[in-house]
Design an enzyme around this catalytic site. Structure first.
Site, PDB file in Angstrom:
ATOM      1  N   ARG A 194       0.842  -1.197   0.000  1.00 17.41           N
ATOM      2  CA  ARG A 194       0.000   0.000   0.000  1.00 17.41           C
ATOM      3  C   ARG A 194       0.872   1.240   0.000  1.00 17.41           C
ATOM      4  O   ARG A 194       2.000   1.250   0.477  1.00 17.41           O
ATOM      5  CB  ARG A 194      -0.878   0.023   1.253  1.00 17.41           C
ATOM      6  CG  ARG A 194      -1.989  -1.004   1.276  1.00 17.41           C
ATOM      7  CD  ARG A 194      -3.088  -0.736   0.270  1.00 17.41           C
ATOM      8  NE  ARG A 194      -3.497   0.657   0.225  1.00 17.41           N
ATOM      9  CZ  ARG A 194      -4.469   1.190   0.959  1.00 17.41           C
ATOM     10  NH1 ARG A 194      -5.148   0.454   1.803  1.00 17.41           N
ATOM     11  NH2 ARG A 194      -4.783   2.459   0.834  1.00 17.41           N
ATOM     12  N   ARG A 209      -3.837   7.069  -3.854  1.00 19.30           N
ATOM     13  CA  ARG A 209      -3.455   5.830  -3.179  1.00 19.30           C
ATOM     14  C   ARG A 209      -3.076   4.780  -4.226  1.00 19.30           C
ATOM     15  O   ARG A 209      -3.520   4.862  -5.374  1.00 19.30           O
ATOM     16  CB  ARG A 209      -4.619   5.292  -2.344  1.00 19.30           C
ATOM     17  CG  ARG A 209      -4.963   6.137  -1.144  1.00 19.30           C
ATOM     18  CD  ARG A 209      -6.211   5.566  -0.443  1.00 19.30           C
ATOM     19  NE  ARG A 209      -6.511   6.228   0.804  1.00 19.30           N
ATOM     20  CZ  ARG A 209      -7.250   7.343   0.917  1.00 19.30           C
ATOM     21  NH1 ARG A 209      -7.764   7.914  -0.162  1.00 19.30           N
ATOM     22  NH2 ARG A 209      -7.477   7.874   2.105  1.00 19.30           N
ATOM     23  N   TYR A 256       3.913   6.005   2.696  1.00 21.72           N
ATOM     24  CA  TYR A 256       2.977   7.121   2.845  1.00 21.72           C
ATOM     25  C   TYR A 256       3.786   8.401   2.844  1.00 21.72           C
ATOM     26  O   TYR A 256       4.661   8.586   3.692  1.00 21.72           O
ATOM     27  CB  TYR A 256       2.141   6.967   4.123  1.00 21.72           C
ATOM     28  CG  TYR A 256       1.185   5.809   3.999  1.00 21.72           C
ATOM     29  CD1 TYR A 256      -0.132   6.021   3.613  1.00 21.72           C
ATOM     30  CD2 TYR A 256       1.604   4.498   4.193  1.00 21.72           C
ATOM     31  CE1 TYR A 256      -1.007   4.961   3.442  1.00 21.72           C
ATOM     32  CE2 TYR A 256       0.743   3.430   4.028  1.00 21.72           C
ATOM     33  CZ  TYR A 256      -0.563   3.674   3.652  1.00 21.72           C
ATOM     34  OH  TYR A 256      -1.424   2.626   3.473  1.00 21.72           O
ATOM     35  N   ARG A 307      -1.674   6.882   7.991  1.00 23.42           N
ATOM     36  CA  ARG A 307      -1.110   5.701   8.655  1.00 23.42           C
ATOM     37  C   ARG A 307       0.097   6.110   9.490  1.00 23.42           C
ATOM     38  O   ARG A 307       1.237   5.781   9.164  1.00 23.42           O
ATOM     39  CB  ARG A 307      -0.701   4.648   7.633  1.00 23.42           C
ATOM     40  CG  ARG A 307      -1.828   3.954   6.920  1.00 23.42           C
ATOM     41  CD  ARG A 307      -2.777   3.180   7.836  1.00 23.42           C
ATOM     42  NE  ARG A 307      -2.127   2.201   8.669  1.00 23.42           N
ATOM     43  CZ  ARG A 307      -2.032   0.908   8.372  1.00 23.42           C
ATOM     44  NH1 ARG A 307      -2.543   0.435   7.268  1.00 23.42           N
ATOM     45  NH2 ARG A 307      -1.415   0.083   9.195  1.00 23.42           N
ATOM     46  N   ARG A 314       3.180   4.431 -16.166  1.00 22.29           N
ATOM     47  CA  ARG A 314       3.517   4.107 -17.561  1.00 22.29           C
ATOM     48  C   ARG A 314       4.803   4.821 -17.965  1.00 22.29           C
ATOM     49  O   ARG A 314       5.679   4.236 -18.613  1.00 22.29           O
ATOM     50  CB  ARG A 314       2.380   4.522 -18.500  1.00 22.29           C
ATOM     51  CG  ARG A 314       1.148   3.684 -18.369  1.00 22.29           C
ATOM     52  CD  ARG A 314       1.237   2.392 -19.163  1.00 22.29           C
ATOM     53  NE  ARG A 314      -0.003   1.652 -19.000  1.00 22.29           N
ATOM     54  CZ  ARG A 314      -0.097   0.465 -18.453  1.00 22.29           C
ATOM     55  NH1 ARG A 314       0.977  -0.154 -18.009  1.00 22.29           N
ATOM     56  NH2 ARG A 314      -1.249  -0.141 -18.338  1.00 22.29           N
ATOM     57  N   GLU A 360     -11.905   7.087  -5.153  1.00 16.19           N
ATOM     58  CA  GLU A 360     -12.229   6.747  -3.760  1.00 16.19           C
ATOM     59  C   GLU A 360     -13.658   7.194  -3.477  1.00 16.19           C
ATOM     60  O   GLU A 360     -14.167   8.120  -4.120  1.00 16.19           O
ATOM     61  CB  GLU A 360     -11.295   7.490  -2.791  1.00 16.19           C
ATOM     62  CG  GLU A 360      -9.897   6.955  -2.731  1.00 16.19           C
ATOM     63  CD  GLU A 360      -9.778   5.670  -1.924  1.00 16.19           C
ATOM     64  OE1 GLU A 360     -10.585   5.435  -1.002  1.00 16.19           O
ATOM     65  OE2 GLU A 360      -8.853   4.902  -2.221  1.00 16.19           O
ATOM     66  N   CYS A 378      -7.153   2.714 -12.578  1.00 16.45           N
ATOM     67  CA  CYS A 378      -7.455   3.899 -11.781  1.00 16.45           C
ATOM     68  C   CYS A 378      -8.928   3.861 -11.391  1.00 16.45           C
ATOM     69  O   CYS A 378      -9.777   3.467 -12.187  1.00 16.45           O
ATOM     70  CB  CYS A 378      -7.196   5.181 -12.565  1.00 16.45           C
ATOM     71  SG  CYS A 378      -5.465   5.480 -12.903  1.00 16.45           S
TER      72      CYS A 378
END
Length: 120
Positions: free
Chosen positions: A7, A89, A107, A115, A63, A77, A74
């Site tokens: 992540r 993210r 992050y 986080r 890419r 959210e 893609c």
């Protein structure tokens, strides 16, 4: 060799194409570097952006980094009212010999607030 999910997230200052591409480039590069990966190790990457980001697809940055044969996706959210704005993210699925405890999630920028327990 195991399949692991990594992540990561970053935040931009504005819905600006150049900012989205620069921040995503930084994020992808950090994920790859910190986990000692090559594009051959990457199975797929899912990128999401908060609804306030629509100036460019984050996958374009990957890419441009050479992810030509890696499936990229893609998505938007969900628009949670109290969510951190302008966040990109990723979840990368990779093949690696690293145990789960050694996988480095990344992050960056304002997204470290998402986080605090694992932000670097």
């Amino acid at each position: 060799m195991a399949v692991r999910a990594i992540r990561g997230a970053t935040q931009v200052d504005a819905d600006d194409r150049d900012q989205i591409l620069a921040a995503t480039t930084e994020l992808v590069t950090e994920v790859m570097t910190r986990n000692a990966l090559t594009t051959d190790d990457v199975i797929s990457v899912i990128f999401t952006a908060t609804p306030d980001l629509a100036a460019e697809f984050p996958a374009l940055a990957a890419r441009k980094l050479g992810f030509h044969e890696v499936p990229l996706l893609c998505a938007s959210e969900i628009g949670v009212p109290h969510a951190l704005p302008r966040v990109i993210r990723l979840m990368a699925h990779v093949e690696t010999d690293r145990p789960r405890s050694e996988v480095q999630h990344v992050y960056l920028r304002g997204a470290t607030a998402l986080r605090l327990d694992i932000a670097q």
